[in-house]
Write an enzyme that holds these catalytic residues in place. Structure first.
Site, PDB file in Angstrom:
ATOM      1  N   HIS A  67       0.876  -1.175   0.000  1.00  0.00           N
ATOM      2  CA  HIS A  67       0.000   0.000   0.000  1.00  0.00           C
ATOM      3  C   HIS A  67       0.910   1.221   0.000  1.00  0.00           C
ATOM      4  O   HIS A  67       1.698   1.416   0.925  1.00  0.00           O
ATOM      5  CB  HIS A  67      -0.927   0.007   1.216  1.00  0.00           C
ATOM      6  N   CYS A  68       0.815   2.038  -1.041  1.00  0.00           N
ATOM      7  CA  CYS A  68       1.704   3.190  -1.166  1.00  0.00           C
ATOM      8  C   CYS A  68       1.037   4.421  -0.552  1.00  0.00           C
ATOM      9  O   CYS A  68      -0.027   4.840  -1.009  1.00  0.00           O
ATOM     10  CB  CYS A  68       2.036   3.431  -2.636  1.00  0.00           C
ATOM     11  N   VAL A  69       1.675   4.963   0.488  1.00  0.00           N
ATOM     12  CA  VAL A  69       1.091   6.141   1.150  1.00  0.00           C
ATOM     13  C   VAL A  69       1.263   7.405   0.301  1.00  0.00           C
ATOM     14  O   VAL A  69       0.501   8.352   0.440  1.00  0.00           O
ATOM     15  CB  VAL A  69       1.689   6.379   2.563  1.00  0.00           C
TER      16      VAL A  69
END
Ligand SMILES: [Zn+2]
Ligand SMILES: [Zn+2]
Length: 230
Positions: A67-69
């Protein structure tokens, strides 16, 4: 910016009731990282191999990477290509800003003929200009530009290293999730039914050679494509 928008808006590979039946056929279970018959308690569906439930997005993602912030989206089978383009263009942008800024400062030094000048030090002695003096002088003359140069150089190095890591993952057909999990599996003894302590040897079963692995990033596997290959 285009790659950023594409990456953050694209469907990473959300597993829904309608596409579950086809997605589950795409990858085989390796029986180490991914076991058959494990149901996601939130989505209430059997997890396809290489998928993972993202707690932040509250969805199961096909070929989950992470999950890329930064883009506020999951990176999965369908948007890894955009993530790659985003990462590589961002690194290219940081590197080109660093090069242009460096060239600008060099030109300033060259045109002012500073290198052949001299200065009076604290003891009143005349000293020839050296690199340290030059850097100090440039920093005092153009503080924002020199600060920005330092920042983009660090950014280029960090992003460049991350690009190399992602390229390694792509060429070996691993996701960040699998890379992380496989390292943990390789280090810890696996509890088996046998009395003796056995170590699990993890083998990546998804790699199909460098070219096919790279192709899989830009053209995710489908059940139809998989049938054609086998
Ligand atoms: Zn789920
Ligand atoms: Zn997510």
């Amino acid at each position: 910016m285009g790659c950023f928008v594409l990456c953050s808006r694209a469907d990473p590979g959300i597993i829904t009731k309608s596409n579950h039946a086809s997605l589950i056929k795409i990858y085989a279970y390796d029986a180490v990282l991914f076991r058959k018959g494990i149901v996601c308690p939130t989505c209430n569906m059997e997890k396809p191999a290489r998928s993972k439930h993202c707690g932040l997005c509250n969805i199961c993602v096909h070929r989950f990477d992470h999950h890329c912030v930064w883009v506020n989206n999951c990176i999965g089978a369908f948007n890894t290509k955009y993530f790659f383009l985003y990462l590589f263009t961002l690194t290219g942008m940081a590197a080109s800003i660093a090069l242009i800024t460096g060239a600008f400062l060099l030109q300033v030094v060259r045109l002012s003929n500073m290198m052949h000048g001299s200065y009076i030090d604290e003891q009143g002695q005349e000293q020839a200009v050296d690199i340290l003096f030059l850097v100090q002088h440039l920093f005092l003359t153009f503080p924002r530009i020199v600060f920005m140069l330092g920042f983009v150089v660090i950014l280029t190095l960090v992003l460049g290293a991350y690009c190399c890591f992602n390229l390694y993952l792509a060429l070996t057909n691993q996701t960040s999730n699998e890379w992380y999990k496989s390292r943990r599996v390789g280090c810890s003894p696996h509890v088996t039914a046998q009395p003796q302590d056995r170590r699990v040897v993890y083998k990546n079963i998804y790699s199909n050679g460098i070219w096919m692995n790279l192709k899989e990033i830009f053209k995710p596997l489908t059940v139809l494509g998989k049938k054609k290959r086998t």
